[in-house]
Scaffold this motif. Structure first.
Motif, short mmCIF file in Angstrom:
data_model
loop_
_atom_site.label_atom_id
_atom_site.label_comp_id
_atom_site.label_asym_id
_atom_site.label_seq_id
_atom_site.Cartn_x
_atom_site.Cartn_y
_atom_site.Cartn_z
N ALA A 232 15.92 0.93 15.66
CA ALA A 232 14.57 -0.28 15.46
C ALA A 232 14.80 -0.82 14.88
N TYR A 233 14.79 -1.03 13.17
CA TYR A 233 15.53 -1.27 11.84
C TYR A 233 16.27 -2.48 12.39
N LEU A 234 17.92 -2.11 12.49
CA LEU A 234 18.66 -2.51 12.90
C LEU A 234 18.73 -3.61 13.61
N LYS A 235 18.32 -3.38 15.09
CA LYS A 235 17.46 -4.24 16.14
C LYS A 235 16.57 -5.72 14.84
N SER A 236 16.19 -5.67 14.84
CA SER A 236 15.32 -6.03 13.28
C SER A 236 16.00 -7.04 12.60
N ILE A 237 16.49 -6.30 12.03
CA ILE A 237 17.42 -7.21 11.67
C ILE A 237 18.67 -8.41 12.24
N GLU A 238 19.29 -7.78 13.23
CA GLU A 238 19.53 -8.30 14.14
C GLU A 238 19.16 -9.70 14.02
N GLU A 239 17.64 -9.30 14.80
CA GLU A 239 16.74 -10.30 15.34
C GLU A 239 16.60 -11.65 14.57
N ALA A 240 15.72 -11.08 13.10
CA ALA A 240 16.20 -11.61 12.04
C ALA A 240 16.37 -12.25 11.97
N TYR A 241 18.37 -12.24 11.77
CA TYR A 241 19.64 -13.25 11.64
C TYR A 241 19.45 -14.62 12.75
N LYS A 242 19.27 -13.82 13.95
CA LYS A 242 18.97 -14.56 14.81
C LYS A 242 18.39 -15.97 15.27
#
Length: 355
Positions: A232-242
């Motif tokens: 979930a943390y890794l997906k949040s990083i990806e989402e923040a980037y995009k």
């Protein structure tokens, strides 16, 4: 503020650009060595920046999630374009930049731990935000090092991430409940008064690696503290980037994006870079006068460090005056730290009385 201690400890000038780099020095009679820094006198006497700039005199940042291959691409790209490669700034960036033989204690490096964050991101002592605040601090210092190198030598710089993209981790931490809303407000206040002093990179290259693949790579890394990084943390990083960073930075810098396979084709990446016109942002508007003021700022590391200090109380990063003095004198008690370099007999310096 806890970070205020760094104003006394951070090195100044080009000494922080690259560990082990050659620094031109001068001697006056038997005085200690001192770096020859750029200043007003050099500008008055005619030194200018624009004559040394070429088509590869650019700041390029490689962005992406953890274990996305940023380092490999950054090194290959720097070699291909004849640029300087700066590895990602870590907790011990200052130790590396100043040439410490061994990393100093964490109390002199933000009093935070990356390993502790991954093992216990909800640590009650505020380690998570202290880490994020410190990482923004060292990334800002590294970015100033990159600009200083560019303006001093004309050589472009490739680095992993930047203070402009640092906010993706803040957003991910807040979304996962690792930090409080007050921490986000504190971070944004610091960023708003500091990032405005610097121009964004000329080019941002984003490596788009799915969070599931990132987690798999972390588990295969063999590092114990990376085995259980939440998806979930890794997906949040990806989402923040995009959703946050990339749309914003694309208005001020050139942007290229590649998946994991495309990033291995360095020839294609170079061709894409050479096809860009680099008309975005304010770099094209600079002249020798603005470069002069920019160079004066980025070589003054204590000034850059002070940009991240605001007199607001926040338990995660605030310490008392007595603790500041204790940390300062503890640092000065370390071998070779009491006096200027070359004058510390406890560090093996010889013939101090002749200098």
């Amino acid at each position: 503020m806890a970070l205020r201690v760094i104003r006394r400890l951070v090195p100044s000038g080009a000494a922080a650009i690259k560990a082990g780099s050659t620094v031109h020095t001068a001697r006056i009679h038997c005085a200690a060595r001192r770096p020859l820094q750029y200043g007003w006198l050099a500008y008055i006497l005619g030194e200018r920046t624009t004559p040394r700039l070429t088509q590869n005199s650019r700041i390029i940042t490689i962005d992406g999630s953890l274990a996305s291959g940023k380092g490999a691409l950054a090194r290959s790209l720097a070699d291909k374009l004849g640029m300087l490669y700066l590895p990602e700034a870590g907790v011990h960036y200052l130790d590396r930049a100043t040439g410490e033989a061994e990393p100093l204690h964490t109390r002199f490096n933000g009093n935070c731990s990356l390993e502790t964050f991954y093992r216990n991101p909800h640590a009650p002592d505020g380690n998570s935000y202290r880490l994020q605040s410190w990482m923004y601090h060292v990334r800002l210092l590294q970015y100033s090092d990159a600009i200083e190198h560019l303006l001093t030598t004309g050589q472009g710089v490739v680095l992993e991430r930047s203070p402009f993209s640092d906010m993706v981790f803040l957003e991910a931490m807040f979304k996962q409940g690792y930090i409080r809303k007050q921490c986000v407000e504190h971070y944004n206040e610091i960023k708003n008064i500091s990032i405005c002093e610097f121009l964004p990179p000329h080019l941002v290259i984003y490596l788009d690696v799915p969070a599931e693949e990132v987690q798999r790579r972390l588990q295969q890394s063999g590092q114990a503290h990376l085995q259980n990084v939440p998806l979930a943390y890794l997906k949040s990083i990806e989402e923040a980037y995009k959703k946050s960073y990339l749309p914003s930075i694309s208005e001020h810098a050139e942007l290229l994006a590649y998946d994991a396979t495309q990033a291995h084709d360095i020839e294609r990446v170079v061709e894409d870079i050479e096809s860009l016109k680099f008309v975005k942002g304010q770099w094209a508007e600079q002249d020798d006068t603005s470069y002069h003021y920019m160079r004066m700022l980025v070589e003054d590391k204590p000034m850059v460090a002070s940009l991240t200090c605001v007199p607001n109380f926040l338990p995660e990063v605030t310490i008392g005056a007595h603790d500041v003095d204790e940390a300062f004198y503890a640092y000065k008690s370390l071998p070779g730290k009491r006096y200027a370099p070359g004058f510390n007999m406890d560090a093996g310096d010889k013939q101090v009385w002749l200098k």
